[in-house]
Design an enzyme around this catalytic site. Structure first.
Site, short mmCIF file in Angstrom:
data_model
loop_
_atom_site.label_atom_id
_atom_site.label_comp_id
_atom_site.label_asym_id
_atom_site.label_seq_id
_atom_site.Cartn_x
_atom_site.Cartn_y
_atom_site.Cartn_z
N LYS A 27 0.84 -1.14 -0.01
CA LYS A 27 -0.11 -0.11 -0.05
C LYS A 27 0.90 1.16 0.14
O LYS A 27 0.52 2.07 -0.75
CB LYS A 27 -0.99 0.00 1.08
CG LYS A 27 -1.81 1.09 1.30
CD LYS A 27 -3.28 0.64 2.11
CE LYS A 27 -2.96 0.34 3.52
NZ LYS A 27 -3.17 1.73 4.31
N ARG A 127 -8.58 11.81 12.53
CA ARG A 127 -7.23 11.65 12.78
C ARG A 127 -6.47 13.15 12.66
O ARG A 127 -6.98 13.90 11.83
CB ARG A 127 -6.63 10.70 11.63
CG ARG A 127 -7.29 9.29 11.97
CD ARG A 127 -6.69 8.15 10.83
NE ARG A 127 -5.37 7.93 11.04
CZ ARG A 127 -4.61 7.28 10.30
NH1 ARG A 127 -5.34 6.62 9.08
NH2 ARG A 127 -3.47 7.08 10.58
N GLN A 173 4.98 9.23 7.31
CA GLN A 173 4.12 10.24 6.38
C GLN A 173 4.40 11.48 6.76
O GLN A 173 4.44 12.20 5.50
CB GLN A 173 2.57 9.95 6.96
CG GLN A 173 1.88 8.51 6.41
CD GLN A 173 0.57 8.34 7.05
OE1 GLN A 173 -0.24 9.10 7.66
NE2 GLN A 173 -0.14 7.09 6.93
N ASP A 324 2.14 -1.25 11.88
CA ASP A 324 0.78 -1.70 11.29
C ASP A 324 0.32 -3.35 11.46
O ASP A 324 -0.81 -3.71 11.41
CB ASP A 324 0.56 -1.37 10.01
CG ASP A 324 0.54 -0.19 9.51
OD1 ASP A 324 0.30 0.79 10.43
OD2 ASP A 324 0.89 0.28 8.32
N ARG A 355 -5.77 2.05 18.24
CA ARG A 355 -5.64 0.74 18.10
C ARG A 355 -5.21 0.01 19.29
O ARG A 355 -5.29 -1.06 19.33
CB ARG A 355 -4.56 0.44 17.04
CG ARG A 355 -5.06 0.22 15.66
CD ARG A 355 -4.37 -0.23 14.52
NE ARG A 355 -4.80 -0.20 13.48
CZ ARG A 355 -4.17 0.22 12.02
NH1 ARG A 355 -2.92 0.13 12.04
NH2 ARG A 355 -4.80 0.11 11.11
#
Ligand code: S3P
Length: 449
Positions: A27, A127, A173, A324, A355
């Site tokens: 991804k 977020r 990111q 992740d 999470r």
């Protein structure tokens, strides 16, 4: 088994998990290839791009910004806008569930004289975006976020100056957004990473002809720099398989009673391999085999089989390389003998869901002892018999929680249900088919499951 990713699903214990699958496209690399091709000079082709909602949202956004985007089977063709050709989009850019899509596109667009509105779904709209918008403002972009630094965001780009920036979070990111903006800035943009994070932007930029310097440091992450004004050149990119998606079938094999699984074409980048190392440290029967190559990356095929796992204290230094995979790692911990402790993972609080809470609730609902920590969790493993199961897991719009719970149900004593699987298509549309081909028993079920 149904392939329809709508509604509720239930996973029942499967006697054997056996077979061979190919990992879907990565991804992170898929987003980056689309974005770089979109601003390159000339045509690019991309093979092996992940066919998932997050990536399709980025492809649509690149088309709205002026790139020519077309697809024939597995091959995507992108006509780049070149150095100055980005268009003013006519409607808001909708990134759905994708944090990588929206945050990297902020950086990509910031150096062009356009103004765009960025929106997303309920999960993405909760977020934090300031972590990226703040350095982009420092470079000269204008950005207005909604209350609390959330989407929708209006970003107006233009002439940028380079900055030297040390992101407070370990976030690829944030690093990537600033580097992409740096392509259009005056001077040299420098990122000082607190810890090493995935380096696909650096590798993919090189494949598009950009010079990026990386210097390693002792006791801290690398320093990454690039000179603004460099032109990206259209290229032929091949996307490697996604280790984060591969982790689900591998975990299913490790906790299975019988069988053995091969997952082919999995990227083996050292900034992404923490799950495999941590599973090995727990005693997993896990072997790397023959590999292949992809653009800027190396692949292997993993073989995994039923294993007697032991709990471990996860080194916080490897957390970024498996950020992740922590939901599926928590499932392994539930099948291990003894205690597993994860710390240094506070970034989990701001993923597709909180999470840490979602992992604890998933395990608790299935009879596993768990303690929530501010920056992680402790799992009291049930040992080889596995957890009691029998719970119904709230997925909280989070694809990795949904897939982790369904893998757990494949080896728990009683079936595990999940309340919603629609968002699995954001990253791994073929998950139900792949798992079925290995012998998993995952079925659609009614609302009262
Ligand atoms: C990603 C970086 C990570 C990761 C996400 C993909 C990327 O996020 O969790 O799924 O492609 O750069 P952060 O940068 O927020 O850690």
């Amino acid at each position: 088994m149904a392939s329809n990713l709508g509604g509720h699903m239930i996973a029942r214990a499967a006697p054997v998990i056996r077979g061979s699958i190919e990992a879907p496209g990565d991804k992170s690399c898929s987003h980056r290839a689309l974005m770089m091709a979109a601003v390159a000079d000339g045509r690019s082709t991309i093979r092996g791009l992940l066919d998932a909602d997050d990536v399709l949202a980025t492809a649509n956004a690149m088309a709205a910004l002026g790139a020519g985007v077309s697809r024939e089977g597995d091959v995507w063709r992108i006509e780049g806008v070149g150095r100055d050709g980005m268009h003013q989009p006519e409607t808001p850019l909708d990134f759905g569930n994708s944090g990588t899509g929206v945050r990297l596109t902020f950086g990509l667009a910031a150096g062009y004289p356009i103004s765009a509105e960025f929106v997303g779904d309920a999960s993405l709209s909760a977020r934090p975006m300031e972590r990226v918008l703040a350095p982009l403002r420092e470079m000269g972009a204008q950005a207005e976020a909604s209350a609390g630094g959330r989407l929708p965001v209006r970003l107006s780009g233009g002439r940028l100056r380079s900055i030297r920036f040390a992101p407070p979070q370990a976030s690829a990111q944030v690093k990537s957004a600033v580097l992409l903006a740096g392509l259009k800035a005056d001077g040299v943009t420098v990122i000082e990473e607190k810890e090493a994070t995935r380096d696909h932007t650096e590798r993919m930029l090189r494949a598009f002809g950009v010079e990026v310097e990386v210097s390693q440091r002792d006791g801290a992450g690398p320093v990454v720099s690039l000179l603004g004004g460099q032109t990206l050149k259209g290229t032929e990119a091949v996307i490697p398989g996604d280790p984060s998606s591969a982790a689900f079938a591998i975990a299913a094999a490790l906790i299975a009673r019988d069988g053995g699984v091969e997952v082919r074409n999995v990227m083996t980048n050292p900034t992404r391999d923490g799950f495999f190392k941590a599973a090995a440290a727990m005693g997993a029967d896990l072997r790397a085999g023959v590999g292949g190559a992809a653009t800027g990356e190396v692949c292997t095929s993993w073989r995994a089989g039923p294993s007697a796992l032991k709990g471990i204290d996860l080194d916080p230094a490897v957390v970024a390389s498996m950020i992740d995979e922590l939901p599926i790692f928590a499932v392994l911990a539930a099948f291990a003998e003894g205690r597993t402790r994860v710390t240094g993972a506070q970034e989990l609080r701001v993923k597709e869901s909180d999470r840490i809470k979602a992992i604890c609730a998933m395990l608790e609902a299935n009879g596993v002892g768990v303690e929530e920590l501010e920056d992680g969790f402790v799992v009291h493993g049930c040992g080889p018999g596995g957890p009691p199961g029998g719970g119904r897991v709230e997925t909280r719009h989070d694809h990795r929680i949904a897939m982790s719970a369904l893998v757990m149900g494949g080896a728990a004593k009683a079936p595990v249900a999940v309340d919603d699987v629609s968002m699995i298509a954001t990253s791994y549309r073929d998950f139900p088919e792949h798992m079925a081909s290995l012998g998993a028993r995952i079925e659609q079920c009614g609302n009262d499951a």
